[in-house]
Scaffold this motif. Structure first.
Motif, PDB file in Angstrom:
ATOM      1  N   ILE A 250       5.721   4.168  -6.021  1.00  0.00           N
ATOM      2  CA  ILE A 250       6.011   2.759  -5.675  1.00  0.00           C
ATOM      3  C   ILE A 250       5.464   2.448  -4.278  1.00  0.00           C
ATOM      4  CG2 ILE A 250       7.860   1.075  -5.210  1.00  0.00           C
ATOM      5  CD1 ILE A 250       9.563   2.518  -7.331  1.00  0.00           C
ATOM      6  N   VAL A 251       5.709   3.365  -3.333  1.00  0.00           N
ATOM      7  CA  VAL A 251       5.252   3.178  -1.947  1.00  0.00           C
ATOM      8  C   VAL A 251       3.719   3.097  -1.889  1.00  0.00           C
ATOM      9  CG1 VAL A 251       5.098   4.324   0.317  1.00  0.00           C
ATOM     10  CG2 VAL A 251       7.299   4.194  -0.866  1.00  0.00           C
ATOM     11  N   SER A 252       3.041   4.021  -2.605  1.00  0.00           N
ATOM     12  CA  SER A 252       1.563   4.022  -2.621  1.00  0.00           C
ATOM     13  C   SER A 252       1.031   2.711  -3.186  1.00  0.00           C
ATOM     14  CB  SER A 252       1.035   5.186  -3.465  1.00  0.00           C
ATOM     15  OG  SER A 252       1.527   6.412  -2.996  1.00  0.00           O
ATOM     16  N   ALA A 253       1.632   2.260  -4.290  1.00  0.00           N
ATOM     17  CA  ALA A 253       1.177   1.023  -4.951  1.00  0.00           C
ATOM     18  C   ALA A 253       1.439  -0.203  -4.077  1.00  0.00           C
ATOM     19  CB  ALA A 253       1.868   0.871  -6.297  1.00  0.00           C
ATOM     20  N   SER A 254       2.478  -0.141  -3.241  1.00  0.00           N
ATOM     21  CA  SER A 254       2.815  -1.274  -2.356  1.00  0.00           C
ATOM     22  C   SER A 254       1.720  -1.553  -1.343  1.00  0.00           C
ATOM     23  CB  SER A 254       4.119  -0.993  -1.596  1.00  0.00           C
ATOM     24  OG  SER A 254       5.167  -0.785  -2.496  1.00  0.00           O
ATOM     25  N   SER A 255       0.882  -0.544  -1.076  1.00  0.00           N
ATOM     26  CA  SER A 255      -0.151  -0.703  -0.039  1.00  0.00           C
ATOM     27  C   SER A 255      -1.393  -1.419  -0.558  1.00  0.00           C
ATOM     28  CB  SER A 255      -0.552   0.671   0.496  1.00  0.00           C
ATOM     29  OG  SER A 255      -1.175   1.411  -0.537  1.00  0.00           O
ATOM     30  N   VAL A 256      -1.458  -1.662  -1.885  1.00  0.00           N
ATOM     31  CA  VAL A 256      -2.629  -2.330  -2.466  1.00  0.00           C
ATOM     32  C   VAL A 256      -2.480  -3.846  -2.278  1.00  0.00           C
ATOM     33  CG1 VAL A 256      -3.964  -2.694  -4.583  1.00  0.00           C
ATOM     34  CG2 VAL A 256      -2.921  -0.475  -4.137  1.00  0.00           C
ATOM     35  N   PRO A 257      -3.432  -4.498  -1.600  1.00  0.00           N
ATOM     36  CA  PRO A 257      -3.257  -5.917  -1.272  1.00  0.00           C
ATOM     37  C   PRO A 257      -3.600  -6.889  -2.404  1.00  0.00           C
ATOM     38  CG  PRO A 257      -5.284  -5.094  -0.313  1.00  0.00           C
ATOM     39  CD  PRO A 257      -4.640  -3.936  -1.004  1.00  0.00           C
ATOM     40  N   PHE A 258      -4.107  -6.364  -3.538  1.00  0.00           N
ATOM     41  CA  PHE A 258      -4.450  -7.283  -4.637  1.00  0.00           C
ATOM     42  C   PHE A 258      -3.713  -6.875  -5.910  1.00  0.00           C
ATOM     43  CE2 PHE A 258      -7.733  -4.188  -3.688  1.00  0.00           C
ATOM     44  CZ  PHE A 258      -7.830  -3.458  -4.856  1.00  0.00           C
ATOM     45  N   GLN A 259      -3.658  -7.785  -6.862  1.00  0.00           N
ATOM     46  CA  GLN A 259      -2.772  -7.627  -8.027  1.00  0.00           C
ATOM     47  C   GLN A 259      -3.453  -7.019  -9.262  1.00  0.00           C
ATOM     48  OE1 GLN A 259       0.714  -8.853  -7.816  1.00  0.00           O
ATOM     49  NE2 GLN A 259       0.005  -8.607  -5.728  1.00  0.00           N
ATOM     50  N   ASP A 260      -4.771  -6.769  -9.208  1.00  0.00           N
ATOM     51  CA  ASP A 260      -5.495  -6.351 -10.417  1.00  0.00           C
ATOM     52  C   ASP A 260      -5.335  -4.850 -10.676  1.00  0.00           C
ATOM     53  OD1 ASP A 260      -6.994  -6.728 -12.656  1.00  0.00           O
ATOM     54  OD2 ASP A 260      -8.924  -6.519 -11.629  1.00  0.00           O
TER      55      ASP A 260
END
Length: 409
Positions: A250-260
């Protein structure tokens, strides 16, 4: 010597963690992080507590009675109609359900390999055949066919450690905000359109088949009531570790600034321009480990359940025991290699699991209060309070799962 003693007393716990951190969990945690940041970490905290309470009961039952949960259900439920209904539901949800999910487990492990080494697709035969699922299936087959609990335990512990390190390093590489992580983990928030994701996060951690698997593995590992302290410590450490792994995704995915981003493979590619190749490698290794561990534990759990329900015994080398896990593993490999997705079977499995979780959780709490089965080792009042609170959550979860499958919510 100290490390040797620590590993000697590690038992089924890591196998249970391996079973609930499959590619489905990784994908759901990825979506939770991408869509809601750290806001849903508290759902994982709640899941960890619920899983520890139920899995501790299950392992205690296995150690004290030296029987699996399905064997106890057969002997303790006296009403023939109720007994038959529960056994049919258990067999449907766990044997058919694990067969439906096995293709996803193998495909998830294959995705990790594809991200690292390329697609591995053969198309010379007039149709596309994916090679990674065949390789993962062959590894799982070899480990299960050896029929050695000790070897299986060691391999799965090694894979769980590899998976934990891979996801932990990925999370550290993304330089997360520790204060915000603590807030997310301890303060419940329900952002708009997050309710199904919350249900999913809890539902993929508190898994019905793990309650059967844990009792069966605990009696295989420990034969003395004096070992209960090791069983309890093993459960607590492994489930917390498993929960932290899910939180790291969850933490790693939170760092992605776009939704794709729709799955962990997308996440691995999305992290590459932000944090370099290493993030992609670590995440892919984690996804491979999550896939292969679940690809081993799902057929194993189904074999224990079928053997217990049908009175076959639970020798890992027994012919009928092997037939069950071979059937499930084979289905998973075939469906995954050909890219076949049986949505209807998966929907059926979700409905059956939605019905099964509250029934099994309720029955387990009832059994854990019977002096005739557990004597002095039955539930304390505090354990019952926690157990009943969790039962209420499982009833809510089960209802929501069934309603969401039929698109009511």
């Amino acid at each position: 010597m100290m490390i040797k003693n620590i590993f000697k007393n590690i038992g089924p716990g890591p196998l249970i963690a391996a079973a609930f951190i499959g590619p489905g969990t990784v994908t759901l945690c990825t979506l939770a992080g991408v869509n809601f940041g750290y806001a849903l970490l508290w759902a994982m905290s709640l899941s960890i507590i619920a899983t520890i309470v139920l899995q501790e009961m299950s392992s205690r039952l296995g150690v004290v009675t030296q029987k699996g949960l399905s064997e106890i259900l057969k002997t303790e439920i006296k009403n023939p109609l109720l007994k038959s209904t529960i056994i049919i539901l258990v067999l449907s949800a766990i044997v058919v359900g694990n067969a439906a999910y096995e293709a996803g487990n193998i495909s998830g492990g294959a995705l990790g390999m594809e991200t690292l080494f390329g697609s591995g697709v053969m198309s010379d035969l007039g149709f596309e055949l994916k090679l990674w699922p065949l390789i993962i299936g062959a590894i799982a087959f070899f480990l299960l066919y050896m029929g050695s609990y000790k070897m299986l335990e060691r391999v799965l512990i090694a894979l769980v450690i590899l998976m934990s390190l891979a996801f932990l390093i990925t999370a550290i590489v993304t330089k997360p905000n520790l204060v915000e992580i603590l807030k997310g983990a301890l303060i419940p928030r329900i952002p708009e359109q997050s309710i199904l994701t919350i249900i999913g996060l809890i539902g993929t951690t508190v898994v019905p088949y793990n309650l059967f698997l844990h009792a069966s593995l605990a009696k295989t590992k420990w034969t003395s009531k004096a070992d209960l302290k090791y069983a309890r410590k093993d459960t607590v450490i492994a489930v917390i570790l498993g929960g932290i792994v899910s939180m790291c995704v969850i933490v790693s995915a939170s760092s992605v600034p776009f939704q794709d981003v729709n799955n962990a493979s997308d996440l691995a590619l999305a992290l590459k321009p932000l944090f370099g190749d290493y993030a992609t490698y670590f995440l892919s290794i984690g996804l491979f480990s999550a896939g292969i561990t679940s690809a081993i534990t799902a057929p194993l759990a189904a074999a224990f359940v079928a053997s217990g329900c049908l009175g076959w015994g639970s020798d890992l080398k027994a012919k009928r025991f092997r037939m069950v896990w071979i059937f499930i593993l084979l289905l998973g490999v075939v469906f995954s290699s050909l890219g076949f997705k049986s949505i209807e079977i998966i929907k059926f499995a979700q409905v059956a699991n939605g019905l099964l979780l509250p029934i099994i959780a309720g029955t387990l709490i009832w059994i854990m209060n019977k002096s005739s089965i557990l004597g002095d080792y039955k539930n304390s009042k505090l354990q019952n309070v926690f157990g009943l609170l969790i039962l209420a959550v499982t009833i809510f979860l089960g209802g929501k799962t069934i309603l969401s499958v039929f698109n009511v919510i």
